[in-house]
Scaffold this motif. Structure first.
Motif, mmCIF file in Angstrom:
data_model
loop_
_atom_site.group_PDB
_atom_site.id
_atom_site.type_symbol
_atom_site.label_atom_id
_atom_site.label_comp_id
_atom_site.label_asym_id
_atom_site.label_seq_id
_atom_site.Cartn_x
_atom_site.Cartn_y
_atom_site.Cartn_z
ATOM 1 N N VAL A 139 62.392 15.267 18.444
ATOM 2 C CA VAL A 139 61.814 15.763 19.460
ATOM 3 C C VAL A 139 62.576 17.297 19.616
ATOM 4 C CG1 VAL A 139 61.533 15.749 22.088
ATOM 5 C CG2 VAL A 139 61.659 13.590 20.659
ATOM 6 N N LEU A 140 61.678 18.325 19.798
ATOM 7 C CA LEU A 140 61.862 19.594 20.072
ATOM 8 C C LEU A 140 61.632 19.939 21.464
ATOM 9 C CD1 LEU A 140 60.690 21.354 16.645
ATOM 10 C CD2 LEU A 140 63.093 20.594 17.228
ATOM 11 N N VAL A 141 62.486 20.659 21.709
ATOM 12 C CA VAL A 141 62.231 21.184 23.446
ATOM 13 C C VAL A 141 62.632 22.490 23.460
ATOM 14 C CG1 VAL A 141 62.758 20.779 25.870
ATOM 15 C CG2 VAL A 141 62.313 19.051 24.453
ATOM 16 N N GLY A 142 61.995 23.602 23.665
ATOM 17 C CA GLY A 142 62.351 25.025 23.932
ATOM 18 C C GLY A 142 63.171 25.481 22.328
ATOM 19 N N GLY A 143 62.633 25.077 21.417
ATOM 20 C CA GLY A 143 62.989 25.643 19.861
ATOM 21 C C GLY A 143 64.042 24.969 19.678
ATOM 22 N N LYS A 144 64.848 23.931 20.374
ATOM 23 C CA LYS A 144 65.841 23.198 19.860
ATOM 24 C C LYS A 144 65.596 21.733 19.882
ATOM 25 C CE LYS A 144 68.973 26.120 22.332
ATOM 26 N NZ LYS A 144 70.075 26.427 23.621
ATOM 27 N N VAL A 145 66.548 21.026 18.826
ATOM 28 C CA VAL A 145 66.404 19.341 18.625
ATOM 29 C C VAL A 145 66.933 18.723 19.867
ATOM 30 C CG1 VAL A 145 67.182 17.656 17.350
ATOM 31 C CG2 VAL A 145 66.316 19.739 16.190
#
Length: 251
Positions: free
Chosen positions: A219-225
């Motif tokens: 799951v990626l959110v805001g370019g981070k894992v």
């Protein structure tokens, strides 16, 4: 380390003050069906573009097996076994399915002109192409012109062209986008049946398909894992529910 392992080390991509991906460290287990999910703008497609060499990272590295491929151009990554789906609507629209796949096989074999010679001289190419079409349930479409086919079938041809390169890693960016539900289910059933010596990394927004066919999910959110795990672990993670899945139940 397994020669087929694809991994990233602190991969970052930044345009000015915008950080599309930040410190992405992922390891794709050989033979896995690994989904990348997350809200719009999470950096999923940017990450795929970094893996394939379509974009150069701001920092960090991409490894295939023990080899640092961060600076390799796209065509050299294909030679090493990393392939993403072709855009057949522009490349092969006027060809039949068999012609398209045979041409891709010729290119892989270093025979770019073979299609223009007599078919009899390259029956082995035709045989390989037909065998590949059989695995993708496209045998009855072999002589169909690509642009005349249903969109779902065209997406299968894209996958056939990618598989013609004999990949170790197959990257799919929303393979079911724009396809009716019945066709997308068939598409993913075909993907699920691909040989396990091919690692499949895919972006998909249809959570029903993701939870049915993936064995690992990031799951990626805001370019981070945000997190990574099995479908059951992801479905039960309250952080994932909060930022992406909501309270929808997934089997």
């Amino acid at each position: 380390m397994n020669d087929n392992t694809l991994r990233t080390d602190s991969l970052c991509k930044q345009w000015g003050g915008f950080k599309a991906n930040t410190d992405v460290c992922l390891n794709f287990v050989p033979g896995s069906r690994h989904a990348l999910i997350g809200p719009n703008g999470a950096g999923k497609t940017t990450f795929i573009n970094l893996l394939t060499g379509a974009l150069a990272p701001t920092s960090g590295a991409v490894y295939l097996g023990g080899q640092d491929i961060t600076k390799l151009p796209q065509h050299k990554r294909v030679k090493l076994g990393m392939t993403r789906t072709f855009q057949i609507n522009t490349l092969f629209a006027g060809m039949t399915v068999l012609e398209s796949v045979a041409l891709a096989i010729c290119e892989r074999r270093g025979l770019p002109s073979c299609w223009y010679k007599t078919v009899e001289k390259h029956q082995d190419v035709i045989d390989e192409a037909m065998a590949l079409l059989a695995t993708l349930r496209l045998t009855d479409q072999a002589n169909s012109v690509t642009r005349s086919m249903a969109y779902g079938k065209q997406r299968l041809v894209e996958i056939a062209l990618a598989l013609a390169t004999k990949p170790r890693i197959l990257l799919l960016d929303e393979p079911a986008a724009g396809i009716p539900q019945a066709e997308s289910k068939e598409l993913f059933e075909v993907i699920a049946q691909l040989p396990r010596d091919v690692t499949v990394v895919f972006i998909e927004h249809d959570m029903g398909l993701v939870f049915r066919f993936a064995d690992r999910i990031t799951v990626l959110v805001g370019g981070k894992v945000l997190t990574e795990g099995t479908p059951a672990e992801i479905a039960a993670d309250p952080r994932v529910k909060e930022v992406y899945l909501g309270e929808v139940e997934h089997g």
